[in-house]
Design a protein around this motif. Sequence first.
Motif, PDB file in Angstrom:
ATOM      1  N   TYR A  77      29.129  37.179  38.940  1.00  0.00           N
ATOM      2  CA  TYR A  77      29.737  37.246  40.265  1.00  0.00           C
ATOM      3  C   TYR A  77      29.788  38.714  40.687  1.00  0.00           C
ATOM      4  O   TYR A  77      30.551  39.510  40.157  1.00  0.00           O
ATOM      5  CB  TYR A  77      31.136  36.642  40.194  1.00  0.00           C
ATOM      6  CG  TYR A  77      31.864  36.514  41.502  1.00  0.00           C
ATOM      7  CD1 TYR A  77      31.427  35.651  42.507  1.00  0.00           C
ATOM      8  CD2 TYR A  77      33.036  37.238  41.730  1.00  0.00           C
ATOM      9  CE1 TYR A  77      32.127  35.517  43.699  1.00  0.00           C
ATOM     10  CE2 TYR A  77      33.747  37.110  42.913  1.00  0.00           C
ATOM     11  CZ  TYR A  77      33.285  36.249  43.897  1.00  0.00           C
ATOM     12  OH  TYR A  77      33.991  36.125  45.076  1.00  0.00           O
ATOM     13  N   LEU A  78      28.935  39.079  41.627  1.00  0.00           N
ATOM     14  CA  LEU A  78      28.713  40.490  41.945  1.00  0.00           C
ATOM     15  C   LEU A  78      29.984  41.239  42.359  1.00  0.00           C
ATOM     16  O   LEU A  78      30.128  42.424  41.992  1.00  0.00           O
ATOM     17  CB  LEU A  78      27.634  40.618  43.024  1.00  0.00           C
ATOM     18  CG  LEU A  78      26.227  40.171  42.600  1.00  0.00           C
ATOM     19  CD1 LEU A  78      25.251  40.291  43.765  1.00  0.00           C
ATOM     20  CD2 LEU A  78      25.728  40.982  41.403  1.00  0.00           C
ATOM     21  N   PRO A  79      30.923  40.642  43.110  1.00  0.00           N
ATOM     22  CA  PRO A  79      32.134  41.391  43.447  1.00  0.00           C
ATOM     23  C   PRO A  79      32.914  41.879  42.227  1.00  0.00           C
ATOM     24  O   PRO A  79      33.588  42.910  42.297  1.00  0.00           O
ATOM     25  CB  PRO A  79      32.945  40.380  44.272  1.00  0.00           C
ATOM     26  CG  PRO A  79      31.911  39.523  44.928  1.00  0.00           C
ATOM     27  CD  PRO A  79      30.845  39.367  43.867  1.00  0.00           C
ATOM     28  N   THR A  80      32.805  41.161  41.106  1.00  0.00           N
ATOM     29  CA  THR A  80      33.512  41.596  39.894  1.00  0.00           C
ATOM     30  C   THR A  80      32.990  42.938  39.403  1.00  0.00           C
ATOM     31  O   THR A  80      33.740  43.742  38.838  1.00  0.00           O
ATOM     32  CB  THR A  80      33.370  40.542  38.789  1.00  0.00           C
ATOM     33  OG1 THR A  80      33.892  39.296  39.255  1.00  0.00           O
ATOM     34  CG2 THR A  80      34.112  40.957  37.527  1.00  0.00           C
ATOM     35  N   LEU A  81      31.710  43.223  39.637  1.00  0.00           N
ATOM     36  CA  LEU A  81      31.114  44.457  39.141  1.00  0.00           C
ATOM     37  C   LEU A  81      31.675  45.695  39.846  1.00  0.00           C
ATOM     38  O   LEU A  81      31.474  46.813  39.376  1.00  0.00           O
ATOM     39  CB  LEU A  81      29.591  44.414  39.297  1.00  0.00           C
ATOM     40  CG  LEU A  81      28.883  43.274  38.566  1.00  0.00           C
ATOM     41  CD1 LEU A  81      27.375  43.408  38.724  1.00  0.00           C
ATOM     42  CD2 LEU A  81      29.259  43.245  37.096  1.00  0.00           C
ATOM     43  N   GLU A  82      32.364  45.487  40.965  1.00  0.00           N
ATOM     44  CA  GLU A  82      33.011  46.590  41.676  1.00  0.00           C
ATOM     45  C   GLU A  82      34.532  46.544  41.527  1.00  0.00           C
ATOM     46  O   GLU A  82      35.237  47.367  42.110  1.00  0.00           O
ATOM     47  CB  GLU A  82      32.639  46.546  43.163  1.00  0.00           C
ATOM     48  CG  GLU A  82      31.143  46.583  43.430  1.00  0.00           C
ATOM     49  CD  GLU A  82      30.475  47.814  42.837  1.00  0.00           C
ATOM     50  OE1 GLU A  82      31.112  48.896  42.847  1.00  0.00           O
ATOM     51  OE2 GLU A  82      29.337  47.687  42.352  1.00  0.00           O
ATOM     52  N   ASN A  83      35.029  45.611  40.776  1.00  0.00           N
ATOM     53  CA  ASN A  83      36.466  45.464  40.557  1.00  0.00           C
ATOM     54  C   ASN A  83      36.972  46.625  39.695  1.00  0.00           C
ATOM     55  O   ASN A  83      36.429  46.878  38.617  1.00  0.00           O
ATOM     56  CB  ASN A  83      36.742  44.126  39.863  1.00  0.00           C
ATOM     57  CG  ASN A  83      38.208  43.812  39.718  1.00  0.00           C
ATOM     58  OD1 ASN A  83      39.004  44.658  39.334  1.00  0.00           O
ATOM     59  ND2 ASN A  83      38.569  42.571  40.010  1.00  0.00           N
ATOM     60  N   PRO A  84      38.009  47.346  40.124  1.00  0.00           N
ATOM     61  CA  PRO A  84      38.512  48.481  39.334  1.00  0.00           C
ATOM     62  C   PRO A  84      38.897  48.094  37.908  1.00  0.00           C
ATOM     63  O   PRO A  84      38.722  48.899  36.979  1.00  0.00           O
ATOM     64  CB  PRO A  84      39.723  48.959  40.135  1.00  0.00           C
ATOM     65  CG  PRO A  84      39.437  48.538  41.536  1.00  0.00           C
ATOM     66  CD  PRO A  84      38.720  47.232  41.419  1.00  0.00           C
ATOM     67  N   ASP A  85      39.416  46.887  37.725  1.00  0.00           N
ATOM     68  CA  ASP A  85      39.781  46.456  36.376  1.00  0.00           C
ATOM     69  C   ASP A  85      38.542  46.308  35.495  1.00  0.00           C
ATOM     70  O   ASP A  85      38.589  46.593  34.291  1.00  0.00           O
ATOM     71  CB  ASP A  85      40.538  45.133  36.434  1.00  0.00           C
ATOM     72  CG  ASP A  85      41.919  45.277  37.058  1.00  0.00           C
ATOM     73  OD1 ASP A  85      42.465  46.402  37.046  1.00  0.00           O
ATOM     74  OD2 ASP A  85      42.448  44.265  37.567  1.00  0.00           O
ATOM     75  N   TYR A  86      37.445  45.853  36.089  1.00  0.00           N
ATOM     76  CA  TYR A  86      36.208  45.762  35.318  1.00  0.00           C
ATOM     77  C   TYR A  86      35.645  47.146  35.033  1.00  0.00           C
ATOM     78  O   TYR A  86      35.228  47.436  33.905  1.00  0.00           O
ATOM     79  CB  TYR A  86      35.173  44.920  36.061  1.00  0.00           C
ATOM     80  CG  TYR A  86      33.811  44.934  35.397  1.00  0.00           C
ATOM     81  CD1 TYR A  86      33.608  44.295  34.179  1.00  0.00           C
ATOM     82  CD2 TYR A  86      32.743  45.609  35.976  1.00  0.00           C
ATOM     83  CE1 TYR A  86      32.371  44.314  33.556  1.00  0.00           C
ATOM     84  CE2 TYR A  86      31.496  45.627  35.366  1.00  0.00           C
ATOM     85  CZ  TYR A  86      31.314  44.981  34.149  1.00  0.00           C
ATOM     86  OH  TYR A  86      30.092  45.018  33.533  1.00  0.00           O
ATOM     87  N   LEU A  87      35.637  48.010  36.012  1.00  0.00           N
ATOM     88  CA  LEU A  87      35.097  49.350  35.819  1.00  0.00           C
ATOM     89  C   LEU A  87      35.879  50.128  34.774  1.00  0.00           C
ATOM     90  O   LEU A  87      35.349  51.047  34.135  1.00  0.00           O
ATOM     91  CB  LEU A  87      35.096  50.107  37.152  1.00  0.00           C
ATOM     92  CG  LEU A  87      34.172  49.522  38.231  1.00  0.00           C
ATOM     93  CD1 LEU A  87      34.336  50.292  39.540  1.00  0.00           C
ATOM     94  CD2 LEU A  87      32.722  49.555  37.779  1.00  0.00           C
ATOM     95  N   ALA A  88      37.135  49.750  34.576  1.00  0.00           N
ATOM     96  CA  ALA A  88      37.962  50.419  33.561  1.00  0.00           C
ATOM     97  C   ALA A  88      37.610  49.965  32.149  1.00  0.00           C
ATOM     98  O   ALA A  88      38.051  50.590  31.177  1.00  0.00           O
ATOM     99  CB  ALA A  88      39.436  50.167  33.843  1.00  0.00           C
ATOM    100  N   LEU A  89      36.830  48.895  32.030  1.00  0.00           N
ATOM    101  CA  LEU A  89      36.396  48.433  30.712  1.00  0.00           C
ATOM    102  C   LEU A  89      35.243  49.302  30.240  1.00  0.00           C
ATOM    103  O   LEU A  89      34.152  49.284  30.806  1.00  0.00           O
ATOM    104  CB  LEU A  89      35.941  46.971  30.779  1.00  0.00           C
ATOM    105  CG  LEU A  89      37.005  45.908  31.000  1.00  0.00           C
ATOM    106  CD1 LEU A  89      36.342  44.539  31.164  1.00  0.00           C
ATOM    107  CD2 LEU A  89      37.986  45.865  29.834  1.00  0.00           C
ATOM    108  N   VAL A  90      35.477  50.089  29.225  1.00  0.00           N
ATOM    109  CA  VAL A  90      34.451  50.973  28.673  1.00  0.00           C
ATOM    110  C   VAL A  90      34.356  50.684  27.172  1.00  0.00           C
ATOM    111  O   VAL A  90      35.366  50.660  26.481  1.00  0.00           O
ATOM    112  CB  VAL A  90      34.823  52.457  28.922  1.00  0.00           C
ATOM    113  CG1 VAL A  90      33.773  53.372  28.285  1.00  0.00           C
ATOM    114  CG2 VAL A  90      34.926  52.728  30.418  1.00  0.00           C
ATOM    115  N   PRO A  91      33.145  50.406  26.653  1.00  0.00           N
ATOM    116  CA  PRO A  91      31.833  50.615  27.282  1.00  0.00           C
ATOM    117  C   PRO A  91      31.266  49.404  28.029  1.00  0.00           C
ATOM    118  O   PRO A  91      30.104  49.445  28.450  1.00  0.00           O
ATOM    119  CB  PRO A  91      30.956  50.956  26.086  1.00  0.00           C
ATOM    120  CG  PRO A  91      31.526  50.119  24.978  1.00  0.00           C
ATOM    121  CD  PRO A  91      33.015  50.113  25.207  1.00  0.00           C
TER     122      PRO A  91
END
Length: 452
Positions: free
Chosen positions: A369-383
Amino acid sequence: MHRSVFPSLPPPQGPSRRRVLGAFAGLGALAASSAVAGCAAPSGVSGDRTLVRYWHLFGGGDGVNMQGMLDDFRREHPEIQLQDATLQWGAPYYTKLGMAGAGGRAPEVAALHLARLPGFAPGRLLDAFDLDLLAEHGVGPQHFTEDLWQRGSVNGRQYAIPFDTHPMVLYYQTEICESAGLLENGRLRPIEGADAFADALRAARDVTGRPSLVTETLGSETVGPWRLFSTFYSQTGGTLLNEDATRITIDDDKALEVLRFMRMLTDEGLAVRNIDVNAVVGRFSAGDTAFALHGDWEVTTFTNNDVPFSMTRVPNLFGRPSTQADSHSFVLPHQTGRGGASNEAAHAFVAWMVTHSVDWAAGGHVPAYLPTLENPDYLALVPQSEYRSVINDVALDPPAWFAGSASSLWLELGAVFSGVLTGSRTPENGLAEAKARLRQLLDTPSPFGETA
């Protein structure tokens, strides 16, 4: 979950029609016993709540994440009685699912590897989604890459909704790579081309004195060698089969270039020659190798083991930045008379799962689901978010009934390319044998018949 060892399947010689049909028939009793036990009970309304049954095959870390999501869904939807069943991963799961669909007494929703869709006779074993119902819950084709969405479509109807993609990725030990001069601002410097990748492996080997790459090369029902070949061969632009999966289209020159490179990795001692899938995880966890080429789902294992590591996309070695992958998806197994409240609730469930996939991504998979890829919570998942751009470059299996996770294609060609990596086959012999086994697979009818 993704396998450490696959459940028992037919041995890796060329399949006969009797052997493939026997594999499904032998497991058919399991599907029948599940129905008696209640897994395939009639759908509908239970009390004042709408019943939705969901079958899936997720265990391990994936299973923990899945159960957390299901609990969240139940809390937010008290009007839906969600019953979930975790079935055995691999061939037993797909046999039960196929038998349930054939009998028309299936659960409302099930998980399916997207590359497996052609083998499930959409229109007979699977029911199509109502896209208007999905749209009411904020899910439509515009929310996915065109490739993933189209792989769920058959004859203009949508039979699978992508949940994620789980590609082969490159894990790397940050401390070793730092000592080898391969990092830049804490991340692996971009690598372009097969020669540059080999040079990076040599630099890391100079630091450790040991082979610097680990990837699955052998084992009972090994599939890693197929996934490695598929990754590199897809980068050449080569294809395995034509668009309707009826004819072999392998480009010999491109395939041999890849197979010779794979053989060079072990011949030169850049990669561990003889290693099964469990030892791959153990060797990398122990810091014995600088790199691992493996599925994205081991991120939790390495994190829990306090490994100083990160992850990135498989480098572009042969011309384009693609990588072998499959995709978990949701499907509607065929029910006689599907419709009404339970079907509407099933659509609500699928849409909710897709739009709440940040927690699922913690296990390493890239949300579809492409909107998830811009979700701040997802972006905070590293790596985990470091390789999200691979969503545009996944190389799914060809659309054949015998392809997809835990399939005959993976087992047959995994066994062949294992020999190339370990030294028991030449690249030329490996290519010839792979084409012979592909021909046998093409000549074998699908156990579940054709699409309706």
